[in-house]
Scaffold this active site. Structure first.
Site, PDB file in Angstrom:
ATOM      1  N   GLU A   1      43.409  44.326  31.446  1.00  0.00           N
ATOM      2  CA  GLU A   1      42.751  44.895  30.033  1.00  0.00           C
ATOM      3  C   GLU A   1      41.499  45.854  30.519  1.00  0.00           C
ATOM      4  O   GLU A   1      41.156  46.880  29.672  1.00  0.00           O
ATOM      5  CB  GLU A   1      42.026  43.739  29.387  1.00  0.00           C
TER       6      GLU A   1
ATOM      7  N   ASP B   1      44.434  39.110  29.638  1.00  0.00           N
ATOM      8  CA  ASP B   1      43.666  37.899  29.954  1.00  0.00           C
ATOM      9  C   ASP B   1      44.701  36.785  29.515  1.00  0.00           C
ATOM     10  O   ASP B   1      45.501  36.752  28.567  1.00  0.00           O
ATOM     11  CB  ASP B   1      42.425  37.582  29.065  1.00  0.00           C
TER      12      ASP B   1
ATOM     13  N   ASP C   1      44.988  34.025  27.304  1.00  0.00           N
ATOM     14  CA  ASP C   1      44.785  33.403  26.098  1.00  0.00           C
ATOM     15  C   ASP C   1      45.556  34.049  25.064  1.00  0.00           C
ATOM     16  O   ASP C   1      46.398  35.097  25.398  1.00  0.00           O
ATOM     17  CB  ASP C   1      43.288  33.482  25.701  1.00  0.00           C
TER      18      ASP C   1
ATOM     19  N   GLU D   1      44.666  36.299  22.826  1.00  0.00           N
ATOM     20  CA  GLU D   1      44.541  37.768  22.536  1.00  0.00           C
ATOM     21  C   GLU D   1      45.177  38.537  23.580  1.00  0.00           C
ATOM     22  O   GLU D   1      45.721  39.607  23.349  1.00  0.00           O
ATOM     23  CB  GLU D   1      42.922  37.920  22.474  1.00  0.00           C
TER      24      GLU D   1
ATOM     25  N   TYR E   1      38.660  31.711  34.525  1.00  0.00           N
ATOM     26  CA  TYR E   1      38.574  32.401  33.177  1.00  0.00           C
ATOM     27  C   TYR E   1      37.752  31.703  32.413  1.00  0.00           C
ATOM     28  O   TYR E   1      37.575  30.406  32.158  1.00  0.00           O
ATOM     29  CB  TYR E   1      39.777  32.310  32.569  1.00  0.00           C
TER      30      TYR E   1
ATOM     31  N   ARG F   1      36.976  32.007  28.970  1.00  0.00           N
ATOM     32  CA  ARG F   1      37.084  31.525  27.955  1.00  0.00           C
ATOM     33  C   ARG F   1      38.215  30.060  27.554  1.00  0.00           C
ATOM     34  O   ARG F   1      39.535  30.229  27.646  1.00  0.00           O
ATOM     35  CB  ARG F   1      37.785  32.574  26.836  1.00  0.00           C
TER      36      ARG F   1
ATOM     37  N   HIS G   1      44.148  26.220  30.170  1.00  0.00           N
ATOM     38  CA  HIS G   1      43.117  27.079  31.305  1.00  0.00           C
ATOM     39  C   HIS G   1      42.392  25.739  31.796  1.00  0.00           C
ATOM     40  O   HIS G   1      42.097  24.788  31.267  1.00  0.00           O
ATOM     41  CB  HIS G   1      42.483  28.145  30.703  1.00  0.00           C
TER      42      HIS G   1
END
Length: 933
Positions: free
Chosen positions: A9, A83, A85, A87, A318, A320, A363
């Site tokens: 990203e 990432d 997740d 998104e 990570y 989030r 995660h």
């Protein structure tokens, strides 16, 4: 040419991962999402209820997509590594959608995820490459469609009923609702009076204070209303009023005090779990004073990699996550470190913490990637913000695997005998074994500490050795009047905590929720607390009233659970959307006909006009509600032509009375100047006034008597003069690459930009700075207006504060900052002014008759060489100079107006210049020195 293409990203992550993978891999950045719904329409199929989204390449991402396509066409393997997740999974799916048509035969596209950016984790992730998880993609796509349905179908209602440009958000509105409802609780709060009584006692030369808890064996309490369930609440250890307290204090003056019981017990304080996203945001606010945006920006940099000893190292996992789980390897690292501190700090087996639902346990918790990177040992490689946040994460993780802290707690019950018997109590605790506190320091909290999730430890209170029945010496009886406090306003940390507790939003959305409600001017921060603006209150009231189901807190939380079910593959995303849209359609149909029209609302008030004494009405404008005189008329002036008046005066008057009625004003005007004006009350006075006005102007007009007095409704707006209202904004960090955002000026005003905006490839993260929705109340000055004598006011305008006459609009005087130099073109005064972009320049006060303007300050000093009447102050990297305006070699070249020829100088060249100081701290020097055209 490398055989494999890896797409992440952010450029910072690409740089780090490229070092780990070597020359056989090309690592590129997508800079976040590359595809989205179109802005021009809703982009979701609703007719057949398929809810299929229409995805397009995001505007501005075309060059990035083309570059990735060219690289993918030459690669044998494409690895999608956004990432880990929802998104990130959606970004991977969109990348695959764009790249699959261009890859060569035999090439494959695979998805890789890693929870930490370390060489070991990254290489291991490539050994476990997989296909894109469609359930994750569906969950993200469903959230995006939900938000689009709300935004594109409800926002137009707000445009029509309140103000154009407003928007409704599915989750943001619920967060705003929490803030607004808390504000209403505060406004409706009625404080309850109560009194406390303390006895200062002495035993063995040691003094301590005990609190009155009961009288004659009964607890003392004060009623404190009812809770939400209607259950009565009380304030313990309190007396109700001054009279009762005085009686008690008077009786205690002669009382004898003795110990009734002494109870000693051991109390344990257990360590807390490693950080989840919300807990990190709350603790960073409480201990470090970081807002949510800042916390996530700094964490992003720690996750993506920091240069340490010539090596790029991802320092944390990570950031989030909802999970408190950590890997066995990480636990082993922590236990090794703890064992070195001493065996008594190491539990017999690893500490385990309660997990949330499995759908959100993908995660690990936020932890250091390697405990060996002690914060103090790598301090030199980190910025202050990075050091503070990394240290907090490191301490929390290591402490989570340590033994509890142990306190010896003593509770002493004390009796006092007088005319009545009184009970007192005092408690004290002493740290017996520090346990996890050896690592996780109880540091002083920042100004937002009260909102931190952590329970602050009571200060150790040491008590003397006491025994049952022991007598005590009374030193003093103290009493204090107190009042209950209203519930506190939310700050960022407490709002995140409440959102998490209520199940609203997810770790990746907390920051955007908070940013959005501020960017839309629905709330303001005053003293780090959220205060809803008037527009925020109005929007919330309308939306909650007209969409009671869609914006209900419980339903919003239920949707989050359903999204988790979509991610887990147990619910179809179209079924979720079908149920939601059924509710939305029903409420939309009702709201379109019943929603109150705030824009056209006029409400009678008890206020009266300062000018004419007529009643004021409350109306709605661009910046919220305001008071306007009820005598105001929108009717336009009517011209009285000489020929029709001479032929039939009654017909002319009848025509005028069709537009407005007596009283009215007859005027004789020449262009914008009024030469004659008289108010008339009937036809006779009207005819006389027209006769008197004849010949005194270019035309004669009749207009209604109208009062245009207005004033702001400051009572409905947050107090912008409150302490903390003008605090400087905290630093902001790029959501993509984590770098510190910078303030820039553009054609449409200032904005926040990533410093990598012009890099190759660029990081084009920007944030618009919204216009002020309301101004501060004007401040009356002691200085009179030089034109009309009325007091001057200090006002707040689009370009900052200014001083103007309180008699506006009749008196339009505005005080200007003048130079002590006259205009070289017409001899008028020169004033300091600002452009829309905030740039300072100097212009003639007689504009537009005189259009002289200069970007450089004029100084009242004659040039000793050519005798120019003034000099110019000019700064460059070498210093600040006074320069003759005729020194055309030294000064920046003038830029001619568009379409105009280059101006030919009419004065002889001069070489005068004089250094007067060091360089000024300015971004850039202006291109134009002086312009008289």
């Amino acid at each position: 040419m490398s055989k494999s293409l890896v797409i992440v990203e952010s450029p910072a992550k690409a740089k780090t991962i490229n070092k780990y993978l070597g020359a056989d891999y090309t690592v590129e950045a997508s800079l976040g999402h590359i595809m989205d719904l179109p802005k021009s329409d809703i982009g979701v199929e609703l007719l057949n209820r398929t809810f299929a989204p229409t995805l397009i390449v995001s505007p501005g991402k075309e060059k990035i997509v083309d570059r990735l396509k060219k690289l993918a066409a030459k690669a044998d393997h494409i690895f999608l590594a956004p990432d880990p997740d929802r998104e990130g999974e959606a970004i991977a799916a969109h990348l695959a959608m764009q790249l699959r048509p261009v890859i060569k035969a035999g090439a494959d596209i695979r998805r890789v995820t890693f929870n930490e950016i370390t060489q070991k984790a990254v290489k291991a992730a490539f050994l476990k490459a997989r296909d894109v998880n469609e359930n994750l993609v569906d969950a993200q796509q469903t959230r995006r469609v939900l938000d689009r349905l709300v935004g594109y179908q409800i926002s137009p209602l707000l445009w029509d009923k309140v103000r154009r440009g407003l928007s409704a958000g599915r989750v943001q509105t619920v967060a705003l609702r929490l803030i607004v409802e808390r504000e209403r609780e505060i406004n409706a709060f009625v404080p309850v009076e109560y009194w406390t009584v303390d006895a200062v006692l002495q035993a063995e030369k040691t003094s301590f204070t005990a609190r009155l808890t009961g009288i004659d064996g009964a607890r003392i309490t004060v009623p404190n209303g009812f809770d939400k369930d209607g259950k009565a609440q009380v304030l313990a250890n309190a007396l109700p009023d001054h009279a009762t307290t005085d009686q008690v204090v008077a009786d205690l003056a002669n009382a004898t005090f003795a110990v009734k019981t002494v109870e000693k017990k051991e109390r344990k304080q257990n360590p807390k779990a490693p950080f989840t996203t919300s807990k990190l945001q709350q603790e960073a606010a409480g201990r470090l004073g970081f807002n949510v945006r800042r916390t996530m920006g700094v964490a992003q940099r720690l996750y993506e990699g920091i240069e340490i000893g010539g090596e790029t190292v991802g320092l944390i996992t990570y950031m989030r996550t909802d999970s408190t789980r950590v890997s066995d390897d990480a636990v082993a690292e922590a236990r090794t470190y703890i064992g070195a501190l001493g065996e008594r700090y190491l539990p017999a087996k690893p500490n385990e913490y309660k997990k949330k639902n499995e759908a959100q346990d993908a995660h690990e918790a936020i932890r250091p990637t390697n405990v060996a990177y002690h914060p103090d040992e790598i301090r030199a490689s980190l910025s202050d913000e990075q050091y503070k946040l990394y240290r907090l994460i490191w301490m929390r993780f290591v402490a989570s695997q340590m033994m509890p802290a142990i306190f010896d707690q003593t509770t002493v019950e004390i009796g006092a005998k007088a005319a009545r018997s009184y009970d007192f109590r005092v408690s004290g605790s002493v740290l017996k074994f520090d346990g996890f506190l050896k690592v996780y320091e109880t540091a002083p909290a920042a100004s937002t500490a009260e909102a931190s999730d952590e329970d602050g430890e009571e200060e150790d209170k040491r008590l003397p050795a006491l025994a049952d029945g022991q007598g005590l010496v009374r030193q003093a009886i103290e009493h204090e009047q107190k009042f209950t406090d209203p519930p506190p306003r939310f700050n960022e940390a407490s709002l995140v905590k409440t959102l998490e507790e209520k199940g609203i939003g997810r770790p990746s959305t907390y920051a955007s929720i908070i940013n959005t409600i501020q960017d839309r001017d629905y709330v303001k921060k005053i003293g780090n607390k959220f205060v809803p603006t008037e527009i925020g209150m109005v929007v919330t009231e309308l939306l909650v009233k007209n969409f009671p189901y869609i914006f209900e807190t419980g339903y919003t939380a239920t949707l989050e659970g359903e999204l988790d079910a979509v991610e887990a593959g147990t619910e179809k995303w179209t079924d979720l959307l079908d149920g939601f849209y059924s509710h939305l359609e029903k409420e939309l149909a009702v709201a379109e006909t019943t929603m109150e029209d705030i824009k056209r609302k006029e409400e009678a008030t008890d206020e009266v006009c300062d000018n004419c004494g007529s009643p004021l009405i409350l109306k709605w404008g661009k910046f919220g509600s305001f008071f306007a005189c009820s005598a105001f008329s929108k009717a336009k002036a009517v011209t009285i032509a000489a020929a029709p008046w001479k032929k039939d005066p009654k017909a002319v008057l009848k025509k005028i009375l069709g537009s407005f009625h007596f009283p009215m004003i007859v005027k004789a005007v020449t262009f914008d100047e009024t030469n004659f004006s008289k108010e008339v009350a009937d036809a006779k006075e009207f005819a006389e006034a027209v006769k008197s006005a004849a010949g005194k102007g270019k035309k004669i007009t009749a207009e209604p008597v109208s009062c245009d007095f207005t004033k702001e409704n400051f009572a409905a707006k947050p107090d912008l003069n409150a302490p903390g209202a003008d605090e400087a904004p905290e630093e902001e960090f790029c959501d993509n690459c984590g770098r510190l955002m910078v303030l820039k000026n553009g054609p449409w005003g200032p904005f926040m930009s990533c410093p990598g905006y012009s890099d190759d490839p660029p990081c084009k993260t920007i944030r618009k700075l919204t216009q002020k929705v309301q101004s501060k109340p004007p401040i009356t000055l002691d200085e009179p207006c030089p034109k009309c004598g009325k007091p001057l006011l200090q006002r707040d305008g689009a370009y900052g504060e200014f001083i103007a006459c309180s008699g506006y609009p009749k008196c339009k005087y505005v005080k200007q900052e003048l130079l002590d130099v006259k205009c070289p073109k017409d001899g008028g005064d020169l004033a300091v002014r600002k452009t829309k972009r905030g740039d300072v320049f100097y212009g003639c006060v007689n504009y537009p008759k005189c259009d002289f303007a200069s970007n450089l300050k004029l100084v009242n000093e004659t040039c000793p060489k050519c005798h120019s009447a003034y000099l110019l102050e000019y700064g460059n990297k070498e210093g600040t100079y006074l320069v003759c305006p005729n020194n055309r070699e030294f000064l920046p070249k003038r830029r001619p107006k568009k379409g105009q020829p280059v101006e030919v100088p009419t004065t002889p060249e001069c070489t005068y210049e004089r250094l007067i100081g060091p360089p000024k701290t300015v971004e850039a020097e202006p291109e134009m020195a002086v312009s008289a055209a």
